[in-house]
Write an enzyme that holds these catalytic residues in place. Structure first.
Site, PDB file in Angstrom:
ATOM      1  N   LYS A 182      -8.700  -5.857  -4.419  1.00 33.22           N
ATOM      2  CA  LYS A 182      -9.061  -4.440  -4.383  1.00 33.22           C
ATOM      3  C   LYS A 182     -10.444  -4.173  -4.955  1.00 33.22           C
ATOM      4  O   LYS A 182     -11.169  -3.298  -4.484  1.00 33.22           O
ATOM      5  CB  LYS A 182      -8.009  -3.622  -5.121  1.00 33.22           C
ATOM      6  N   GLU A 207      -8.879   2.732 -12.521  1.00 29.78           N
ATOM      7  CA  GLU A 207      -9.444   3.842 -11.765  1.00 29.78           C
ATOM      8  C   GLU A 207      -9.044   5.180 -12.373  1.00 29.78           C
ATOM      9  O   GLU A 207      -8.039   5.284 -13.090  1.00 29.78           O
ATOM     10  CB  GLU A 207      -8.944   3.815 -10.314  1.00 29.78           C
ATOM     11  N   GLU A 230      -6.105   2.856   3.543  1.00 29.41           N
ATOM     12  CA  GLU A 230      -5.401   3.812   2.699  1.00 29.41           C
ATOM     13  C   GLU A 230      -6.395   4.602   1.848  1.00 29.41           C
ATOM     14  O   GLU A 230      -7.296   4.028   1.234  1.00 29.41           O
ATOM     15  CB  GLU A 230      -4.389   3.095   1.804  1.00 29.41           C
ATOM     16  N   GLU A 245      -7.480   1.029  -0.522  1.00 23.85           N
ATOM     17  CA  GLU A 245      -7.335  -0.365  -0.119  1.00 23.85           C
ATOM     18  C   GLU A 245      -7.112  -0.420   1.386  1.00 23.85           C
ATOM     19  O   GLU A 245      -6.844   0.589   2.030  1.00 23.85           O
ATOM     20  CB  GLU A 245      -6.162  -1.025  -0.844  1.00 23.85           C
ATOM     21  N   ASN A 271      -4.750  -2.521   4.136  1.00 25.53           N
ATOM     22  CA  ASN A 271      -3.673  -3.473   4.403  1.00 25.53           C
ATOM     23  C   ASN A 271      -3.960  -4.155   5.725  1.00 25.53           C
ATOM     24  O   ASN A 271      -3.955  -3.511   6.781  1.00 25.53           O
ATOM     25  CB  ASN A 271      -2.322  -2.758   4.439  1.00 25.53           C
ATOM     26  N   ARG A 323      -2.606  -5.869   8.002  1.00 24.60           N
ATOM     27  CA  ARG A 323      -1.368  -6.248   8.700  1.00 24.60           C
ATOM     28  C   ARG A 323      -0.748  -4.997   9.284  1.00 24.60           C
ATOM     29  O   ARG A 323      -1.245  -3.894   9.088  1.00 24.60           O
ATOM     30  CB  ARG A 323      -0.389  -6.892   7.711  1.00 24.60           C
TER      31      ARG A 323
END
Length: 642
Positions: A116, A200, A274, A292, A294, A296
């Site tokens: 990340k 964060e 996201e 982030e 993903n 997949r």
């Protein structure tokens, strides 16, 4: 197009991929562990290969065995599903080195987004907005605490690897930082083999909105957004598309940012970008930040398929086989609204603890899309994620789709394991959710009300009592009138005492709390007090389940066993599920306060902290760190302090 592919996964996603592959005329090969020998995905595939023991590290994480199975079975490509090896770049490289096609992005693309902290630096360079925070390499607790202070509390500690809410902790102030950091790092090390974290700024009224992207390695398109704000413990519960309150300006800005993110890494296949959104002043194009990517297919992809009419798995197969992107951005449209609810075997009142059990009864309503990897008679294993199914509905508007979701949840029948079905139904009825006023804190704020099991109606209790007496099918010829069959019978259910009087076959009076209820078995089922119940009653080893506009479960009680239980009860802390004892915090003789940590149990890829229910003294510690225990095993015995 491929002629045969192997699915390197299990459960509902393996079944999902098999469905599309077969529709496209592509043969499929399943892999399975010892625990999955009789699983649904194994039965559905054209061929199946055993790859090892029940633990994921012995089977579904053994890339070498999976590749060997693909080569031996004549598969040309491997579909990873999600989880397990789906985002492992070394596995992707090994697949290519074996002369096979990985149905997904390149190893380099996965590496670019796999951590990340590095991904956020890359996204900032690509012009994608990122959340203020510390994404550096320093992992010393003192350094991280200083960075947290600079950012300003509250902050969010997040594992740089993996996802699913693991290795993630919200910290309200400096005093709680050290403990939260140690816990997050420990869980991250267990789940991902990497304890590194980033820190964060925590967004006060956050919404989790993600954008589905699809690329061919050069260019990409987006298939609009999904709102995944309904979460508990940072895990999604109900997802929807499109996001409520979304404006055309905001959708365009988020879609363009997601496409930039995908094209910046030469992304190929299905992926999700996201974003965290500050919804304190509505949805504004200057209030979203990259979280982030993903790399997949996502668990919640069916809601995107519902509103676009696109089969994302078909697109995955076509692009992996060398075809161009199946559509241009201007070809894609949103039609209607969709919801997906994740049905799990979990104990909601106990803190959403994963559960096991044999699904003695399982039935879903018509009209909803059901993605599942289990059937009636299957066992929810302690080795894997306890998902039973995903229910997806689609309607012309959000209100219509939400009404469909409520009906689908009320009509779903599961017996043999505790589930989150009642919690999902309560969430679908929540006034704030129905109004589209969603954020990631909604469940936490109203958890007590959402998790509370509604009191069953008298008619439901009466039917459960009839079933407990073995009379749910009525009575046999002259039942209740023979010399050896009593006219009157007392039944003790958990929390209810009932008196049954059999007047004739299929005609029973049930006394509850001083009120008699007339129960009659007609051709269309049981009627109570002159009204049709429409109920379906199921008896099973775990008790009695009554399905009537929702699910109600009862345990028949042996009065003698209840007396023994009350007289012999002790202050034992039991393992709520099979797992590994990660840590024990107490020693014999130590006094503990209510809510104090006793031990940590690691199970189903999550850490579960066991707390003292009351102030007490530790009488015995019956386990140790590193011990593998079964569900119900006694771990710690407490005694009252005099």
């Amino acid at each position: 197009m491929f002629t045969r592919i192997l699915i390197a996964n299990r459960g509902e996603i393996a079944c999902r991929v098999i469905d599309t592959a077969h529709r496209m005329g592509v043969a499929t090969v399943a892999v399975f562990s010892d625990a999955d020998r009789g699983a649904r995905h194994v039965a559905m595939a054209d061929a199946a290969v055993h790859i090892g023991g029940p633990a994921p590290r012995e089977s579904y994480l053994r890339g070498d065995r999976i590749i060997a199975a693909a080569l031996a079975s004549g598969a040309e490509a491997i579909h990873p599903g999600y989880g397990f090896l789906s985002e492992n770049p070394d596995f992707v490289d090994a697949v290519a080195a074996a002369g096979l096609v990985f149905i997904g992005p390149s190893g380099n693309a996965i590496r670019a987004m796999g951590l990340k902290d590095a991904a956020k630096r890359l996204m900032a360079e690509a012009g994608v907005p990122v959340v203020p925070g510390y994404h550096g390499a320093a992992q010393n607790p003192a350094d991280l605490a200083r960075e947290a202070a600079k950012i300003g509390y509250p902050v969010l500690i997040k594992a740089v690897a993996g996802g699913g809410g693991k290795g993630m902790r919200r910290v309200e102030n400096a005093a709680g930082f050290a403990e939260a950091l140690a816990s997050a790092q420990g869980e991250a090390a267990t789940a991902f083999g990497n304890p590194a974290v980033l820190v964060e700024k925590y967004v006060e009224k956050p919404r989790h909105i993600e954008v589905q992207v699809f690329g061919d390695g050069t260019r990409a398109v987006h298939l609009f957004e999904r709102d995944c704000s309904l979460q508990r413990r940072h895990q999604k519960v109900i997802e929807e598309a499109p996001a409520p309150g979304m404006t055309a300006e905001m959708r365009a800005a988020m879609g363009q940012a997601a496409v930039r993110a995908a094209e910046a890494i030469g992304y190929s296949g299905a992926g999700t970008v996201e974003f965290i959104v500050d919804a304190s002043e509505g949805l504004r194009p200057d209030r979203f930040w990259f979280m982030e990517m993903n790399t997949r297919l996502q668990v919640e992809h069916p809601v995107t398929e519902a509103i676009t009419g696109v089969d994302l798995v078909e697109w995955q197969l076509r692009v992996a086989a060398g075809e161009p992107l199946p559509a241009r951005q201007e070809d894609l449209r949103i039609s209607g609204h969709a919801f997906e609810a994740r049905l799990y075997a979990e104990d909601v009142p106990a803190g959403f603890l994963p559960a096991t059990g044999t699904l003695t009864h399982l039935a879903f309503p018509p009209g909803a899309r059901i993605d599942t990897g289990v059937r009636a008679g299957d066992t929810i294993s302690p080795w894997y994620d306890p998902m039973i199914a995903k229910l997806t509905v689609h309607g012309a508007s959000r209100a219509v789709a939400l009404a469909q979701l409520s009906r689908a949840l009320e009509a779903t029948e599961v017996a043999g394991s505790v589930t989150n079905l009642g919690f999902l139904a309560a969430l679908a009825r929540h006034p704030g959710f129905r109004a589209g006023e969603v954020d990631t804190g909604l469940i936490g704020r109203d958890l007590a009300a959402l998790a509370a099991a509604p009191a069953p109606a008298a008619a439901v209790v009466a039917l459960a009592a009839i079933a407990a007496a073995g009379l749910e099918q009525g009575a046999g010829p002259m039942g209740g009138f023979t010399l050896w069959s009593p006219l009157r019978r007392a039944v003790l259910l958990e929390g209810h005492m009932a008196t049954l009087v059999v007047r004739a076959p299929g005609q029973i009076t049930v006394g509850l709390d001083g009120t008699d209820h007339d129960c009659v078995l007609n051709a269309d089922g049981w009627w109570v007090d002159g009204a049709s119940t429409g109920a379906h009653v199921v008896t099973h080893a775990g008790g009695i389940s009554v399905f009537a506009a929702g699910a109600h479960h009862f345990n028949a009680v042996d009065p003698l066993a209840r007396v023994a239980e009350v007289s012999g009860g002790g202050g034992l802390t039991l393992a709520p599920m099979p797992g590994l004892v990660k840590a024990v915090f107490v020693v014999p003789g130590q006094e503990v306060a209510a809510g104090e940590r006793l031990a940590i149990l690691e199970a189903m890829k999550m850490e579960h902290t066991l707390l003292a229910a009351r102030a007490a003294r530790v009488a015995e510690v019956l386990t140790a760190a590193g011990a593998q225990v079964e569900a119900g095993a006694a771990l710690i015995r407490l005694e009252l302090v005099e």
